[in-house]
Design a protein around this motif. Structure first.
Motif, mmCIF file in Angstrom:
data_model
loop_
_atom_site.group_PDB
_atom_site.id
_atom_site.type_symbol
_atom_site.label_atom_id
_atom_site.label_comp_id
_atom_site.label_asym_id
_atom_site.label_seq_id
_atom_site.Cartn_x
_atom_site.Cartn_y
_atom_site.Cartn_z
ATOM 1 N N ILE A 1 24.998 48.720 38.666
ATOM 2 C CA ILE A 1 26.184 49.448 38.191
ATOM 3 C C ILE A 1 27.142 48.491 37.499
ATOM 4 O O ILE A 1 27.734 48.817 36.465
ATOM 5 C CB ILE A 1 26.861 50.197 39.362
ATOM 6 C CG1 ILE A 1 25.970 51.365 39.788
ATOM 7 C CG2 ILE A 1 28.247 50.695 38.975
ATOM 8 C CD1 ILE A 1 26.426 52.062 41.039
ATOM 9 N N TRP A 2 27.285 47.271 38.026
ATOM 10 C CA TRP A 2 28.156 46.276 37.411
ATOM 11 C C TRP A 2 27.666 45.934 35.995
ATOM 12 O O TRP A 2 28.471 45.718 35.088
ATOM 13 C CB TRP A 2 28.208 45.027 38.285
ATOM 14 C CG TRP A 2 29.160 44.002 37.777
ATOM 15 C CD1 TRP A 2 28.851 42.850 37.118
ATOM 16 C CD2 TRP A 2 30.586 44.037 37.856
ATOM 17 N NE1 TRP A 2 29.991 42.170 36.806
ATOM 18 C CE2 TRP A 2 31.073 42.869 37.247
ATOM 19 C CE3 TRP A 2 31.487 44.948 38.392
ATOM 20 C CZ2 TRP A 2 32.428 42.597 37.153
ATOM 21 C CZ3 TRP A 2 32.835 44.659 38.312
ATOM 22 C CH2 TRP A 2 33.287 43.504 37.702
ATOM 23 N N ILE A 3 26.366 45.931 35.794
ATOM 24 C CA ILE A 3 25.809 45.652 34.469
ATOM 25 C C ILE A 3 26.224 46.730 33.477
ATOM 26 O O ILE A 3 26.505 46.443 32.309
ATOM 27 C CB ILE A 3 24.263 45.538 34.538
ATOM 28 C CG1 ILE A 3 23.873 44.268 35.295
ATOM 29 C CG2 ILE A 3 23.637 45.549 33.153
ATOM 30 C CD1 ILE A 3 22.404 44.159 35.617
ATOM 31 N N PHE A 4 26.309 47.981 33.930
ATOM 32 C CA PHE A 4 26.631 49.100 33.043
ATOM 33 C C PHE A 4 28.131 49.396 32.941
ATOM 34 O O PHE A 4 28.524 50.376 32.327
ATOM 35 C CB PHE A 4 25.892 50.369 33.487
ATOM 36 C CG PHE A 4 24.422 50.307 33.214
ATOM 37 C CD1 PHE A 4 23.930 50.393 31.927
ATOM 38 C CD2 PHE A 4 23.524 50.149 34.257
ATOM 39 C CE1 PHE A 4 22.575 50.320 31.672
ATOM 40 C CE2 PHE A 4 22.166 50.074 34.017
ATOM 41 C CZ PHE A 4 21.686 50.161 32.722
ATOM 42 N N LYS A 5 28.966 48.551 33.528
ATOM 43 C CA LYS A 5 30.414 48.769 33.426
ATOM 44 C C LYS A 5 30.835 48.656 31.960
ATOM 45 O O LYS A 5 30.163 48.036 31.143
ATOM 46 C CB LYS A 5 31.173 47.767 34.278
ATOM 47 C CG LYS A 5 31.157 46.359 33.711
ATOM 48 C CD LYS A 5 31.863 45.408 34.619
ATOM 49 C CE LYS A 5 31.892 44.004 34.067
ATOM 50 N NZ LYS A 5 30.721 43.457 33.484
ATOM 51 N N THR A 6 31.949 49.267 31.640
ATOM 52 C CA THR A 6 32.468 49.216 30.274
ATOM 53 C C THR A 6 33.839 48.560 30.281
ATOM 54 O O THR A 6 34.550 48.578 31.282
ATOM 55 C CB THR A 6 32.581 50.631 29.684
ATOM 56 O OG1 THR A 6 33.409 51.421 30.530
ATOM 57 C CG2 THR A 6 31.224 51.290 29.549
ATOM 58 N N ASP A 7 34.179 47.975 29.178
ATOM 59 C CA ASP A 7 35.480 47.328 29.031
ATOM 60 C C ASP A 7 36.261 48.114 27.986
ATOM 61 O O ASP A 7 36.020 48.005 26.793
ATOM 62 C CB ASP A 7 35.292 45.876 28.590
ATOM 63 C CG ASP A 7 36.584 45.088 28.589
ATOM 64 O OD1 ASP A 7 37.601 45.611 29.086
ATOM 65 O OD2 ASP A 7 36.567 43.945 28.103
ATOM 66 N N THR A 8 37.184 48.948 28.451
ATOM 67 C CA THR A 8 37.977 49.768 27.541
ATOM 68 C C THR A 8 39.437 49.375 27.670
ATOM 69 O O THR A 8 40.021 49.429 28.747
ATOM 70 C CB THR A 8 37.821 51.266 27.864
ATOM 71 O OG1 THR A 8 38.175 51.490 29.220
ATOM 72 C CG2 THR A 8 36.399 51.732 27.630
ATOM 73 N N ALA A 9 40.024 48.965 26.584
ATOM 74 C CA ALA A 9 41.437 48.587 26.512
ATOM 75 C C ALA A 9 41.781 47.506 27.542
ATOM 76 O O ALA A 9 42.820 47.551 28.181
ATOM 77 C CB ALA A 9 42.329 49.814 26.699
ATOM 78 N N GLY A 10 40.893 46.550 27.710
ATOM 79 C CA GLY A 10 41.155 45.441 28.610
ATOM 80 C C GLY A 10 40.971 45.752 30.084
ATOM 81 O O GLY A 10 41.240 44.921 30.935
ATOM 82 N N ALA A 11 40.520 46.947 30.430
ATOM 83 C CA ALA A 11 40.302 47.319 31.826
ATOM 84 C C ALA A 11 38.821 47.628 32.048
ATOM 85 O O ALA A 11 38.182 48.269 31.214
ATOM 86 C CB ALA A 11 41.144 48.534 32.186
ATOM 87 N N LEU A 12 38.296 47.160 33.165
ATOM 88 C CA LEU A 12 36.904 47.438 33.485
ATOM 89 C C LEU A 12 36.790 48.847 34.063
ATOM 90 O O LEU A 12 37.636 49.275 34.846
ATOM 91 C CB LEU A 12 36.383 46.430 34.503
ATOM 92 C CG LEU A 12 36.352 44.974 34.037
ATOM 93 C CD1 LEU A 12 35.889 44.089 35.180
ATOM 94 C CD2 LEU A 12 35.450 44.816 32.842
ATOM 95 N N ALA A 13 35.759 49.554 33.650
ATOM 96 C CA ALA A 13 35.551 50.916 34.139
ATOM 97 C C ALA A 13 34.066 51.154 34.381
ATOM 98 O O ALA A 13 33.223 50.686 33.626
ATOM 99 C CB ALA A 13 36.083 51.923 33.125
#
Length: 87
Positions: free
Chosen positions: A32-44
């Motif tokens: 799941i950590w591999i598939f995290k996204t970085d949107t507007a400087g926040a990890l999601a």
């Protein structure tokens, strides 16, 4: 087969099952950590992976609680037996 032998087998198998469940939960969180996204400087975490992540964290929490409760119960039992022997 003696009762003690079957108890040892039971303890070995239940310990192994707990180890495997813990490893699978940690591996799942790593994926799941591999598939995290970085949107507007926040990890999601993607929304589709939120429930599996929650369940894996719940699994790890239950594993921890199992060991913590067992330690408390066996510690209390040991303390009780110490007091009985001292009296």
């Amino acid at each position: 087969m003696k009762l003690e032998d079957s108890r040892e087998i039971y303890f070995a198998r239940s310990t192994k099952a707990s180890d495997v469940a813990r490893q699978l939960a940690l591996a799942g969180l790593a994926v799941i950590w591999i598939f995290k996204t970085d949107t507007a400087g926040a990890l999601a975490v993607p929304h589709e992976l939120s429930l599996p992540a929650f369940l894996m964290i719940l699994t790890l929490g239950a594993d921890l609680m199992q060991y913590a409760c067992a330690a408390l119960l066996w510690g209390g039992f040991n303390r009780l037996k110490e007091h009985e022997l001292a009296a």
